[in-house]
Structure formats: structure tokens, C-alpha cells
Design a protein around this motif. Structure first.
Motif, PDB file in Angstrom:
ATOM      1  N   ASP A 155     -27.360  25.750  25.633  1.00 41.55           N
ATOM      2  CA  ASP A 155     -27.017  24.406  26.114  1.00 41.55           C
ATOM      3  C   ASP A 155     -28.113  23.840  27.013  1.00 41.55           C
ATOM      4  N   ILE A 156     -29.233  23.475  26.417  1.00 40.17           N
ATOM      5  CA  ILE A 156     -30.349  22.937  27.193  1.00 40.17           C
ATOM      6  C   ILE A 156     -30.010  21.558  27.744  1.00 40.17           C
ATOM      7  N   ASP A 157     -29.319  20.738  26.961  1.00 39.12           N
ATOM      8  CA  ASP A 157     -28.946  19.401  27.442  1.00 39.12           C
ATOM      9  C   ASP A 157     -28.091  19.492  28.703  1.00 39.12           C
ATOM     10  N   GLY A 158     -27.083  20.337  28.652  1.00 45.66           N
ATOM     11  CA  GLY A 158     -26.223  20.484  29.829  1.00 45.66           C
ATOM     12  C   GLY A 158     -27.000  21.016  31.019  1.00 45.66           C
ATOM     13  N   LEU A 159     -27.928  21.929  30.764  1.00 39.37           N
ATOM     14  CA  LEU A 159     -28.724  22.527  31.835  1.00 39.37           C
ATOM     15  C   LEU A 159     -29.588  21.491  32.535  1.00 39.37           C
ATOM     16  N   VAL A 160     -30.374  20.737  31.779  1.00 41.55           N
ATOM     17  CA  VAL A 160     -31.299  19.785  32.406  1.00 41.55           C
ATOM     18  C   VAL A 160     -30.557  18.631  33.055  1.00 41.55           C
TER      19      VAL A 160
ATOM     20  N   ASP B 161     -36.320  14.642  31.036  1.00 42.59           N
ATOM     21  CA  ASP B 161     -37.480  14.200  30.272  1.00 42.59           C
ATOM     22  C   ASP B 161     -37.660  15.127  29.056  1.00 42.59           C
ATOM     23  N   PRO B 162     -37.979  14.583  27.896  1.00 40.34           N
ATOM     24  CA  PRO B 162     -38.184  15.421  26.708  1.00 40.34           C
ATOM     25  C   PRO B 162     -39.210  16.530  26.922  1.00 40.34           C
ATOM     26  N   ARG B 163     -40.154  16.305  27.816  1.00 38.15           N
ATOM     27  CA  ARG B 163     -41.161  17.333  28.072  1.00 38.15           C
ATOM     28  C   ARG B 163     -40.551  18.564  28.734  1.00 38.15           C
TER      29      ARG B 163
ATOM     30  N   ALA C  92     -42.436  17.938  42.751  1.00 38.61           N
ATOM     31  CA  ALA C  92     -42.311  17.005  43.867  1.00 38.61           C
ATOM     32  C   ALA C  92     -41.099  16.089  43.731  1.00 38.61           C
ATOM     33  N   GLY C  93     -40.311  16.272  42.656  1.00 41.47           N
ATOM     34  CA  GLY C  93     -39.117  15.444  42.475  1.00 41.47           C
ATOM     35  C   GLY C  93     -39.396  14.084  41.884  1.00 41.47           C
ATOM     36  N   GLN C  94     -40.609  13.880  41.335  1.00 39.05           N
ATOM     37  CA  GLN C  94     -41.007  12.568  40.846  1.00 39.05           C
ATOM     38  C   GLN C  94     -40.810  12.396  39.339  1.00 39.05           C
ATOM     39  N   GLU C  95     -40.377  13.450  38.665  1.00 40.14           N
ATOM     40  CA  GLU C  95     -40.109  13.376  37.230  1.00 40.14           C
ATOM     41  C   GLU C  95     -38.658  13.755  36.983  1.00 40.14           C
ATOM     42  N   SER C  96     -38.118  13.262  35.881  1.00 37.64           N
ATOM     43  CA  SER C  96     -36.747  13.597  35.525  1.00 37.64           C
ATOM     44  C   SER C  96     -36.694  14.916  34.774  1.00 37.64           C
ATOM     45  N   TRP C  97     -35.727  15.734  35.120  1.00 37.40           N
ATOM     46  CA  TRP C  97     -35.544  17.001  34.412  1.00 37.40           C
ATOM     47  C   TRP C  97     -34.931  16.791  33.036  1.00 37.40           C
TER      48      TRP C  97
END
Length: 455
Positions: free
Chosen positions: A435-440, A257-259, A250-255
Motif C-alpha cells: 500500500d504505497i499510496d496509503g503510506l505516502v 509526489d510521483p517521484r 526540508a519539508g519542501q516537497e510532497s511525499w
């Protein structure tokens, strides 16, 4: 029917004012509205995918004529296509009316749905329940069919909810659903002595063992963009729970986020066991490799391997629920998309279209389809399910026992986010999962832009 690509997404029931998050059923609500009568199992499922091109595109399965209704179909694979032919033949024989079925490649249909509905759409169109339908209803591209719903029988309140727009009116006729799970061949497991994994550690250990035995552990093909979404969804549902996944969609969490990073990190650990070159392989090719015993497992929806297995081999096909990652969530969520029909606002022959929709809502119409394509589950409680095969019965049990039922990533979020952000993001990850950091960070930047109008 092949699941979905991404040009619209389902489900309602939000926590934001402007853009409802996908609605889901609790386990109690699902069971209350699903198991109907002796021998007849109806699931208020919520489940996978597409639309055709302009009225002139696609190929026709019957001749048109005055008073003929046109049906925009995404059922381009042979088995569902023949099943729909049978359904339409039954309708024509019963009503005396003609229907021209205009079939378009599944993925093309899906990718062009927005343009299709705004141009010269067919009188009736195949599509998906929940938010994926609500998005286009809110744009005024669908006709209200609430009056037709007053005459429908066999649909639970949960099904009606999934067919209802944000304005409280009905815009969708539900037809069937299918769960996603991990599919395998029983003979391959018997041959090698494999056990069905319950936990993610067991899942990874099984993949390592399959690789040593000369199998590719996971069949994987993401050329169409949407198949990888099923793996992402299950990893997120198992690692972070249903509520977080719903909020993320729903766009309410940050991508960032460590999760979310954890989800991609888990997936990165599995990538060495996947088919290489997945972005150049179709889901059909991946399913065929499972059928040929070249691969050991595949995360799919029920129709996908079912449509690619020869009739003689279908009894060898089985599945298990995606394994547990965090005991807090266990295996409490199931992805189970639901497909059905819309009445496009710009369609021409309204009377013929509404008559056709009335027939498609009957148990007889569902029974005809399911008898020809036994890779889906009927949703009308009046449909005769006594002939269900073992996989269908197991699919009903899987969804009925779930605490939460989701649709699919490209049905549970904004269509523009699914198609323009998530498809290329997941394909980028498949090509280079380092590159997960760059992706999220890139996903989050684009998400903020697209969801800005809902803030």
C-alpha cells in the motif's frame, strides 16, 4: 559507532526562511578542503548517532570525583567503547584531570536526547554535526564554543560550517565520519563469480542470482528504526537526485509526489530479496549474518559490519557505491555522517568540559581513537592516516569523489519528523510494502502538521 536513530537531524544551508535545509559540500569544495598534505587525508565529511539518558543513567567507565568532567557516551558497542576508553585514558594522563564516561545504549541515548539535554545532562555529550546539532542549539540547549574554535587547528571551513548553528556560532567539535555503501564479502563474490553491479538492473539481477544460490541477498535489520533510512536515502538520491532529496528532507516537497512513489516502488521490487522479519532484527544481527556468509550484501555505514567482523575476517570485507538508477544522477551522492561532541547548556562543570573538548579537537585524540576503531575516518588534517587499512582508504576515495555528501535521513530533517513519522512509516512499509499510496498519503499528512510552523 552505530549510525543513528532519530531524535534530531543535521545539516544547514536552507532554502526556507525559518528552517535551513541540510548543507552539503559540492565535489570541488569537498576536494579543496579534504586532501591535505602528503600521507594525511582529512575529509570535511558530514556524517551517524545518539545521546545518553539523565545524568544518573547509564554505566560508568571511571570513578567520579570533585572536578571530574562527565561524558555522555552512546558508544555502547564493544569496539568503539574501548576506543573511547583509550582516548580518555590519554587525556587523563596528559592533563591530570579525571573523566567519568557514562555509557548508554546507542539507540536509547538517541531516542532520549531531547529530554536528556533539558534535564541534567553530562558536561560533554556525544552527538552529530549539521542540522541535528543546530536544532538543539536553536533551542538554547547547547553552549556556544566559538572561542574554543579560535584555537582549533586542522579543521577545514567545511567542517566548521557543519559545526555552526543557525546564529553563526560554533556548538560542535567534529571527530570522525563514515560513508554508507553496499557491503559484501570478497570471498563470497569470488566463490560464486559475482560481479560488482554498477546499475540498479544489475543489482536486482545479482540479488536474484544470490537467492538461487541459497543466499539471502540483502542482510536487513530495522528493529532500531534507523537502518532502513539508508536504503531509502540512496534510492531517492539515485532516482531523483541530490537537490530533490535535500528539498524533501526540508519539508519542501510532497511525499505524494510521483517521484517519492517511484522510490517506494523500486524498494518494493527489492523486498523479496531482503531478510524477512527485519523489524524484529537488530543491525548487529544483520551484520553478523553477512559475516557468517548467510547473506550476500548489506546497505550499511562503514562501522556497522566492521564492528561485527572478527579481526581475522576484516580483510575479506569490501563495499561498492550504491548502484546507479537514473543516468542523470549516476552515483554522484554519498551518505557520510559525521559524529562529534557538544557542550550541553545544563551541564555542570564548564571548565572541565571545555578543557576536555579542547583535547578532543586535537590530532592526537583522533589518532588514538582511529587506531583502536579502524571503522571510521579522522576529520582533522593533522591526524596521521598512514596506517589506514584498505577499507578506510577506499572510504576516503568514495567521499572525495562524490559531487554531493548527505548526512542521513534522521540527521537531514526535523528530529520529530524523523522519529515520530519516518521510523514507523518505514517499518510499516517493511511489514507490508503493497500500500504505497496509503503510506505516502499518511507521511504527507503528518509532515504538513509538523512543518506548519515553517510555512
Amino acid at each position: 559507532m552505530a549510525h543513528s536513530s532519530a531524535d534530531g537531524s543535521p545539516t544547514s544551508g536552507s532554502t526556507t526562511t525559518h528552517h535551513p535545509a541540510p548543507a552539503r559540500l559540492s565535489r570541488r569544495a569537498l576536494l579543496r578542503t579534504t586532501l591535505a598534505g602528503a600521507g594525511a587525508v582529512a575529509l570535511p565529511a558530514l556524517l551517524a548517532s545518539c545521546s545518553s539518558g539523565p545524568r544518573s543513567s547509564g554505566d560508568s567507565d571511571s570513578d567520579s570525583g570533585s572536578g571530574t568532567a562527565t561524558l555522555g557516551s552512546n558508544a555502547s558497542d564493544p569496539l568503539p567503547r574501548q576506543a573511547y576508553r583509550d582516548v580518555i585514558a590519554g587525556y587523563q594522563a596528559k592533563s591530570g584531570h579525571r573523566v567519568e564516561v557514562r555509557t548508554t545504549d546507542h539507540n536509547t541515548f538517541q531516542e532520549n536526547i531531547n529530554r536528556y539535554l533539558q534535564s541534567r545532562p553530562d558536561d560533554v555529550s556525544m552527538w552529530f554535526a549539521g542540522y541535528r546539532m543546530q536544532f538543539f542549539a536553536a533551542k538554547g540547549l547547547l553552549d556556544d564554543i566559538s572561542d574554543l574554535w579560535q584555537g582549533f587547528t586542522g579543521f577545514s571551513q567545511a567542517l566548521k560550517d557543519q559545526s555552526t548553528g543557525q546564529d553563526g556560532k560554533q556548538y560542535f567539535v567534529p571527530y570522525y565520519f563514515y560513508p554508507w555503501a553496499v557491503f559484501y564479502r570478497k570471498s563470497v563474490f569470488r566463490q560464486h563469480g559475482y560481479q560488482v553491479p554498477k546499475t540498479f538492473d544489475q543489482y536486482t539481477a545479482l540479488a536474484r542470482r544470490m537467492q538461487k544460490d541459497g543466499l539471502v541477498p540483502f542482510a536487513f535489520g530495522d528493529r532500531d528504526g534507523w537502518p532502513a533510512m539508508g536504503t531509502f536515502d540512496y534510492l531517492d538520491l539515485r532516482a531523483n537526485g541530490y537537490a530533490f532529496h535535500r528539498s524533501l528532507m526540508a519539508g519542501q516537497e510532497s511525499w505524494t509526489d510521483p517521484r517519492v512513489r517511484h522510490v517506494f516502488d523500486l524498494w518494493r521490487g527489492l523486498m523479496p530479496y531482503h531478510d524477512r522479519g527485519a523489524n524484529g532484527r537488530t543491525w548487529q544481527e544483520a551484520a553478523q549474518s553477512l559475516a557468517r556468509k548467510k547473506t550476500g550484501m548489506a546497505v550499511f555505514g562503514l562501522p556497522h559490519p566492521g564492528q561485527q567482523f572478527a579481526e581475522a575476517d576484516r580483510g575479506d570485507l569490501d563495499f561498492f557505491a550504491f548502484p546507479e538508477i537514473d543516468p542523470q544522477w549516476g552515483q554522484d551522492s554519498v551518505e557520510a555522517p559525521m559524529d562529534g561532541f557538544l557542550l550541553p547548556h545544563r551541564g555542570g562543570n564548564k571548565d572541565a568540559a571545555r578543557d576536555l573538548l579542547g583535547y578532543l579537537a586535537t590530532p592526537a585524540a583522533e589518532e588514538t581513537y582511529i587506531s583502536a576503531d579502524p571503522n571510521n575516518i579522522a576529520v582533522n588534517s593533522g591526524a596521521d592516516t598512514s596506517g589506514y587499512n584498505a577499507l578506510q582508504k577506499k572510504a576516503v576515495e568514495l567521499v572525495s569523489s562524490a559531487a554531493h555528501v548527505s548526512q542521513f535521513l534522521d540527521r537531514d530533517t526535523r528530529p520529530d519528523f524523523a522519529s515520530t513519522v519516518m521510523i514507523p512509516a518505514l517499518q510499516t512499509f517493511i511489514n507490508d510494502p503493497k500500500d504505497i499510496d496509503g503510506l505516502v498519503n499518511d507521511i504527507e499528512r503528518q509532515k504538513k502538521s509538523l512543518f506548519a510552523d515553517e510555512g
